[in-house]
Design an enzyme around this catalytic site. Structure first.
Site, short mmCIF file in Angstrom:
data_model
loop_
_atom_site.label_atom_id
_atom_site.label_comp_id
_atom_site.label_asym_id
_atom_site.label_seq_id
_atom_site.Cartn_x
_atom_site.Cartn_y
_atom_site.Cartn_z
N LYS A 31 4.25 1.22 -1.23
CA LYS A 31 5.58 1.23 -0.63
C LYS A 31 6.54 0.41 -1.47
CE LYS A 31 4.59 1.89 4.28
NZ LYS A 31 4.92 1.48 5.63
N ARG A 32 6.02 -0.67 -2.00
CA ARG A 32 6.87 -1.57 -2.78
C ARG A 32 7.36 -0.94 -4.08
NH1 ARG A 32 3.18 -4.55 -0.62
NH2 ARG A 32 1.78 -4.26 -2.38
#
Ligand code: GLU
Length: 512
Positions: free
Chosen positions: A269-270
């Protein structure tokens, strides 16, 4: 275990801890394809037992993402409801009974250790050279639980409302085996597992217990989920056994990881916009920080292209065909053809898919989308005009927005002129040709591409000129650019008045 005669029922079970990552959408997709292929049900279950990780807006985001990706659930919060409720927080009352049953039957126990006591044990273990202390078949004997404390103390602690958790009681040295549809036989020894918490002191089940109980009560036949859950599967297998549900245990299929483009690690996600592409289906605004992460939808991707691309991240039909509609994916999909190895994300391929789907759309459909996009940018055009623009721009664009970015001259007369072309091609001779073209074009009765081309070529022939002498100045005057689609198509779309106006404007604005 016999799942053959049962109606296929699969679930996508995200936790609303943030926006849905594209890996999550792929998990949903494989569940959806599998369900639809077998005439089964696709269920959305929101796993929100961990209240500390709950993020506002995440559930709505998940539902909107599934809808945009053309995978409306058959059941779920706000959908059909034969087995509801579908939010684990609303099923809170269901789980305790099962945890207690496990204790009664000797498969689980109460543990009263406080967080400080557990930290202390970890610290001691670390000092003794064991960094990963676990609550397990060996260590539980020196902890405060219903296996070590006298029954009277256990009863009085519970009666007094002392906080406790319920942990699974793993057997010593037992091989837990199961067959995963993707990975084949998996075998783990209980000596390598720990006594996981099943029921928390806040009265909520942990993921493990809730997941197994819900899959059973919702009659789930196949658990299709990401590889990160593979290490939990042996525990789940034991829970089905200890709860007496082995006969109806779902089959497992653990999907390969989605990897970063360089193959180095999981696409997280990052990674967001850091790697130059979205990792989320829809744009997401972090409710706490206000930070915005881009989404495929807002970047101009068609859901069909996004889905087709995702389907191929970890699966392939074993043929050369790459373009599949959802219906074709449903027909071609099988879990047996899902790869074990991680799938590398390839952003160029994603763009390629979008381009293919753009080309497959009719000019009418593209025109509608283009008219909307142009209106959104404060450059409204009528629909028929947009259809014509789309018809000449479609071969050059990956996205609708590129039709405007690359074809801005269809929407506005050039305000600036390409410097390079100006320096190289704009001179007294070029001005003269533009003057002549104004004259020739003014005389045209039908201002279509064919007539324009004939008039232009006649001018070249009459004056013994090559295209390169006249073309670039002509293009510069009309579009302000050095390159683009056929000038005859462009002028035909702009119409006579606008074409002549732009040629004249260039003469007025651009000194030789
Ligand atoms: N709630 C888990 C997740 O967020 C679901 C895992 C599963 O499908 O069992 O991924």
């Amino acid at each position: 275990m016999s799942t053959t005669d049962r109606k296929v029922r699969v679930r996508f079970a995200p936790s609303p801890t943030g926006p849905l990552h594209m890996g999550g959408v792929r998990t949903a997709l494989y569940n959806y394809l599998f369900a639809k292929k077998h005439g089964g049900d696709f269920i959305l279950r929101i796993e929100d037992t961990d209240q500390t990780r709950y993020v506002k807006g995440a559930e709505d985001y998940i539902v909107e993402s599934l809808q945009w990706s053309m995978m409306a659930p058959d059941e779920g919060p706000g959908f059909g409801s034969n087995y509801g409720p579908y939010r684990q927080s609303e099923r809170k009352g269901i789980y305790r009974e099962y945890a207690e049953k496990l204790v009664e039957n000797g498969y689980a126990y109460y543990a009263f250790d406080t967080a400080e006591e557990l930290d202390h044990m970890r610290e001691l273990a670390k000092q003794a050279g064991t960094p990963n202390w676990q609550y397990n078949v060996v260590t539980r004997n020196s902890m405060k639980n219903s296996l070590t404390l006298p029954k009277t103390e256990v009863d009085s602690r519970i009666a007094n409302g002392d906080p406790y958790v319920i942990r699974i009681k793993l057997p010593r040295n037992e091989e837990v085996k199961f067959e995963d549809i993707v990975r084949g036989w998996v075998s783990v020894n209980t000596n390598n597992m720990d006594d996981k918490v099943l029921f928390k002191s806040d009265g909520m089940p942990t993921y493990h217990l809730a997941n197994v109980v819900d899959d059973k009560l919702m009659d789930i036949t196949h658990v299709i989920r990401g590889e990160e859950w593979l290490p939990s599967a042996p525990l789940h297998v034991l829970l089905y056994r200890y709860l007496g549900w082995e006969e109806s245990r779902p089959q497992f299929a653990h999907l390969p990881l989605l990897l970063k483009p360089d193959g180095n690690g999981k696409l997280s996600k990052r990674d967001g916009d850091r790697l130059g592409f979205p990792v989320f289906p829809l744009q997401w605004q972090n409710p706490e920080t206000g930070e915005i992460s881009s989404g495929y939808k807002q970047q101009g991707y068609f859901p069909e292209a996004f889905i087709n691309m995702l389907a191929f991240l970890g699966w392939n039909p074993g043929t050369e065909q790459e373009l599949f509609t959802m219906q074709e994916l449903i027909e071609a999909f099988s879990l047996e053809k899902v790869n074990k190895a991680g799938a590398r994300y390839d952003h160029d391929k994603t763009k390629w898919y979008n381009q293919q789907y753009l080309r497959l759309k009719s000019d009418e459909e593209l025109g509608e989308l283009l008219a909307d996009e142009a209106a959104g940018r404060g450059m409204p055009v009528d629909r028929d005009y947009a259809i014509k623009v789309a018809s000449v721009m479609k071969e050059r664009a990956h996205f609708i927005r590129e039709m405007i970015e690359e074809g801005g001259f269809f929407f506005e007369a050039p305000a600036d002129y390409d410097e390079k072309t100006l320096n190289k091609k704009w001179n007294a001779e070029a001005r003269h040709h533009v003057e002549q073209l104004i004259e020739r074009f003014s005389n045209l009765q039908y201002f279509d591409a064919e007539q324009l081309e004939m008039a232009f070529k006649a001018y070249l022939t009459d004056n013994d000129l090559g295209f390169g002498k006249v073309g670039p100045g002509f293009r510069l005057a009309i579009t302000g650019r050095g390159m683009g689609p056929s000038m005859f198509d462009i002028c035909a779309i702009l119409g006579k008045q606008e074409t002549l106006k732009r040629l004249q404007a260039a003469l007025d604005k651009l000194p030789a």
